[in-house]
Design an enzyme around this catalytic site. Sequence first.
Site, mmCIF file in Angstrom:
data_model
loop_
_atom_site.group_PDB
_atom_site.id
_atom_site.type_symbol
_atom_site.label_atom_id
_atom_site.label_comp_id
_atom_site.label_asym_id
_atom_site.label_seq_id
_atom_site.Cartn_x
_atom_site.Cartn_y
_atom_site.Cartn_z
ATOM 1 N N ARG A 1 0.868 7.718 5.864
ATOM 2 C CA ARG A 1 -0.045 6.945 6.707
ATOM 3 C C ARG A 1 -1.442 7.593 6.731
ATOM 4 O O ARG A 1 -2.453 6.900 6.805
ATOM 5 C CB ARG A 1 0.510 6.748 8.125
ATOM 6 C CG ARG A 1 -0.287 5.731 8.949
ATOM 7 C CD ARG A 1 0.486 5.182 10.124
ATOM 8 N NE ARG A 1 1.620 4.382 9.705
ATOM 9 C CZ ARG A 1 1.546 3.114 9.298
ATOM 10 N NH1 ARG A 1 0.386 2.482 9.266
ATOM 11 N NH2 ARG A 1 2.626 2.466 8.921
ATOM 12 N N HIS B 1 -2.958 6.510 3.581
ATOM 13 C CA HIS B 1 -3.251 5.083 3.720
ATOM 14 C C HIS B 1 -4.570 4.860 4.464
ATOM 15 O O HIS B 1 -5.355 3.978 4.132
ATOM 16 C CB HIS B 1 -2.085 4.433 4.491
ATOM 17 C CG HIS B 1 -2.240 2.977 4.768
ATOM 18 N ND1 HIS B 1 -2.462 2.487 6.029
ATOM 19 C CD2 HIS B 1 -2.223 1.900 3.949
ATOM 20 C CE1 HIS B 1 -2.564 1.171 5.968
ATOM 21 N NE2 HIS B 1 -2.416 0.787 4.725
ATOM 22 N N SER C 1 0.838 -1.207 0.000
ATOM 23 C CA SER C 1 0.000 0.000 0.000
ATOM 24 C C SER C 1 0.872 1.255 0.000
ATOM 25 O O SER C 1 0.616 2.205 -0.754
ATOM 26 C CB SER C 1 -0.903 0.024 1.238
ATOM 27 O OG SER C 1 -1.742 -1.106 1.263
#
Lengths: 213, 213
Positions: A38, A41, A15
């Site tokens: 993040r 994500h 990812s």
Amino acid sequence: MTAYINNPKEIEKRSFEIITEELGGKTFPPEIADIVKRVIHTTADFEYADLIEFKNNAVESGLKALEAGKKIYADTSMIKVAVNRKALADHQLEIVNYVHDEDVAKAAKERGVTRSTVGMEKALDDDSVGIFAIGNAPTALYKLIEFIKTGKAKPDLIVGAPIGFVGAAESKEALDELDALGVPYIRINGRKGGSPVVAAILNAMLYKLGRDW
Amino acid sequence: MTAYINNPKEIEKRSFEIITEELGGKTFPPEIADIVKRVIHTTADFEYADLIEFKNNAVESGLKALEAGKKIYADTSMIKVAVNRKALADHQLEIVNYVHDEDVAKAAKERGVTRSTVGMEKALDDDSVGIFAIGNAPTALYKLIEFIKTGKAKPDLIVGAPIGFVGAAESKEALDELDALGVPYIRINGRKGGSPVVAAILNAMLYKLGRDW
């Protein structure tokens, strides 16, 4: 497919590769790149690369607070459950939220203010709290800013990310007033933000201390 | 400003007006409009207006399940804490999540599958669960689809919204296979979704039953 999907570490690695690829020419200094990625994500929303802002050595100061074992105050239960409990335990760290406490609810009702305000006051009374993370309540962020401006608080890091259409963006703009005082903060500009975004920022910070999968 | 911000009902009303305004010509049938708007309200992301999809009388079937007192199974603790607990209590409804249960963790380890899979199996064993809401784990959604296709489950509503860059979109596309069976679902197409989006959909459904502020 089962073996593939059953390995969260591999899924996360892939990812992050996809995110890096799709960010293209948009790059960030190493100490903030993992935080930005993040957040993307967590939201699958690349707009956060343009909305997130780091001020006054935010990452360095936040990490020092975590290394010193300071507590994190979060303004929602969602943040609390979304922060990696294993990472917290591994580093003997604690995240607290007071919004649902009985004494907080009672005081808020009596005084005619939000529970978020009273919860923030309770956290500001506790010297062991170093990081203040706000994903929901502009009132909590305003209370925090007021305490700092009057010299009653000096947090190591603010994560300022209330989400919403009414008042949220303005509460985050008010963080500008802390620049003269050098107060470290990470901010999501505009309407976006919210508990998952705050949790992603906190998790990225925790993983900088070392991550045991 | 304080009085204004202290009234959550007014803030929400104004937020929904702004969302309606900014959606412009993009309108929805009345039974789904409030759900779409609540998702945008939660994420401050208008892209959800294009990503959300309602199939096989999803809203009607989900409401019937709630009116009959059926339980909601959620695949994350975040969904559980983000669903309005007062609204649940007012209508004597319950939301459950089994992913952190000890028996689930133990079985997952022994069998080498995800806790999400085993948690979903546990929920599928319970006839009182009518709504399955998935914001995180493609494995949970695949398990649910498998049970339905083999005639072992017949949910009243699926909220299919795993978020992520690897496998999430594909798991949601797999819901297509349920169309022939007429299984009701609400889906977030593509990578986006997640726990707050699922909670927003569930809250919007609960508020259709009546909301006591």
